[in-house]
Design a protein around this motif. Sequence first.
Motif, PDB file in Angstrom:
ATOM      1  N   THR A 239      33.545  49.952  54.649  1.00  0.00           N
ATOM      2  CA  THR A 239      33.840  49.112  53.568  1.00  0.00           C
ATOM      3  C   THR A 239      34.914  48.553  54.446  1.00  0.00           C
ATOM      4  OG1 THR A 239      35.532  51.231  52.993  1.00  0.00           O
ATOM      5  CG2 THR A 239      32.840  50.952  52.118  1.00  0.00           C
ATOM      6  N   GLU A 240      35.759  47.342  53.705  1.00  0.00           N
ATOM      7  CA  GLU A 240      36.913  46.414  53.747  1.00  0.00           C
ATOM      8  C   GLU A 240      38.189  47.644  53.855  1.00  0.00           C
ATOM      9  OE1 GLU A 240      36.353  42.825  51.958  1.00  0.00           O
ATOM     10  OE2 GLU A 240      35.096  42.179  53.449  1.00  0.00           O
ATOM     11  N   ALA A 241      38.260  48.700  53.005  1.00  0.00           N
ATOM     12  CA  ALA A 241      39.588  48.866  52.827  1.00  0.00           C
ATOM     13  C   ALA A 241      39.446  50.679  52.687  1.00  0.00           C
ATOM     14  CB  ALA A 241      40.387  48.677  51.199  1.00  0.00           C
ATOM     15  N   PHE A 242      39.889  51.836  52.682  1.00  0.00           N
ATOM     16  CA  PHE A 242      39.688  52.943  52.879  1.00  0.00           C
ATOM     17  C   PHE A 242      40.485  53.251  51.194  1.00  0.00           C
ATOM     18  CE2 PHE A 242      40.819  53.526  56.901  1.00  0.00           C
ATOM     19  CZ  PHE A 242      39.806  54.036  57.291  1.00  0.00           C
ATOM     20  N   ALA A 243      39.202  52.590  50.435  1.00  0.00           N
ATOM     21  CA  ALA A 243      39.783  51.784  48.588  1.00  0.00           C
ATOM     22  C   ALA A 243      39.511  53.010  47.794  1.00  0.00           C
ATOM     23  CB  ALA A 243      38.546  50.766  48.250  1.00  0.00           C
ATOM     24  N   PRO A 244      40.118  52.709  46.358  1.00  0.00           N
ATOM     25  CA  PRO A 244      39.727  54.065  45.631  1.00  0.00           C
ATOM     26  C   PRO A 244      39.176  53.916  44.935  1.00  0.00           C
ATOM     27  CG  PRO A 244      41.891  52.463  45.139  1.00  0.00           C
ATOM     28  CD  PRO A 244      40.920  52.353  46.451  1.00  0.00           C
ATOM     29  N   MET A 245      38.234  54.865  44.036  1.00  0.00           N
ATOM     30  CA  MET A 245      37.194  54.828  43.772  1.00  0.00           C
ATOM     31  C   MET A 245      38.125  53.974  42.101  1.00  0.00           C
ATOM     32  SD  MET A 245      34.943  57.839  42.088  1.00  0.00           S
ATOM     33  CE  MET A 245      34.049  58.416  43.600  1.00  0.00           C
TER      34      MET A 245
END
Length: 474
Positions: A239-245
């Motif tokens: 994924t493009e970022a360690f993104a929050p849910m």
Amino acid sequence: MNTPHPDADTPRDLVGIGVGPSNLSLAALAHPLAEIDAVFYEQRPRFDWHPGLLLDGARIQVPFLADLVTLADPTSPWTFLNYLKTHHRLYPFYFAERFHIQRAEYDAYCRWVADQLPGLHFRHQVDSVRWNPERDVFEVDYTQLDTAGEAEALGRTHTRNVVIGIGTTPHIPDPLRPLADAPGVPVLHADDYLTHRDTLLTAGHITVVGSGQSGAEVFLDLLRHRPTGHERLHWIGRTEAFAPMEYSKLGLEHFTPDYTRYFHALPENVRDRLLAGQWQLHKGIDADTLAAIHDELYRRTLHGGWPDTVLTPGVTVRTAGRISTTQIELHLEHTQQNTRSRLTTDAVILATGHREHTLDRILAGLDPYIRRDNSERPRIDAHFRLVLDPSITATGCNVHVQNAERHTHGVGAPDLGLAAWRSATILNALTEKETYPLPTRTAFTTFGLEQPQPSPRVPTARQAPTLTPLVDRR
């Protein structure tokens, strides 16, 4: 506990295949129904819910009300609150003020239910399901396993209905699959993390692959167990970022019966397109976990310097190879930069998620009767029934599925918060009445200009599912 069938020649009302949270929910809600003769088969020796990821402090991502039964029947004896009361822990839980319980506690609660429910047969591996047109019943063949997992005896059960809830299987990307089975450098799925943690911690350099919740939890646990300045951890993900849910109140309404009905009514191509773009609804990372990782990294900078860690999103593993008995080399590609590099590491943990079990092996005997969509996936109706040939469904016999219907029912298919509602929907269809009254509206959001509504009546068991034209493929 095993309950013998009073008459081997009399078909059961229900055979459940698999005892994970979904079918355990079904068994708990079916337990008080005298008109339902049910049995459940599970090949494992006991109930276990991702034991390799029961990390200290790790919490489930749904509120405790999303237990096995509460959202369908809060008066059930199998609620999480009754579990606490039975164990004299209700007041400590009250003062803890925790809406999200620890994953290990959810596992213990489910095992408490499983240990008491009759009709759950562990060490029973279902081999096939076939249709017997002479008796108008399904034949379920199984193998009873001994304590070593070897075949001990064969058996057969006849039933009018089957519910398949075999869950998911760990996914290992193709480039790493040959390494996962080879001796030497540990390359394992996150599902086995706790089992091998002591060995992993002795590795000089560790790589975590996967940017979802399990990857974040494993990386955090490693960080907490590695000495400051000598962490030698690398965390990568596609994924493009360690993104929050997505965890906004209205965003969570994608996990309601309202959205499930809306999604199911959409054309197949629209459903597939939606699923591809909804990853952050179920593959993102809990904000508290991200904060804990940042806190651990920040603490290591208080006296100058930076921790020996690398966190890189937007990276895929193209290929991998063993370069010695103690090291492997990952060939990486950064999708945005269109650049490639090599990473040498001493251990790899694959937090690469799970995939739905294919039903082909178990349902091979029913293949001629199963209606499929344009992608050759089983069609599943609004009541979680496989769309079968009317020669079967007209007899009142059906095959239901749990946690295998993401392509027809959306991102909520594996969500614990919809398990009780789905189980109640199935039982209402089996009993041909509203055994468990379900709400007609569950979300403030109206997802379409024409919002699909629940059927005004429960479908009778002998009513065949409505078959849409093959060109619709819904």
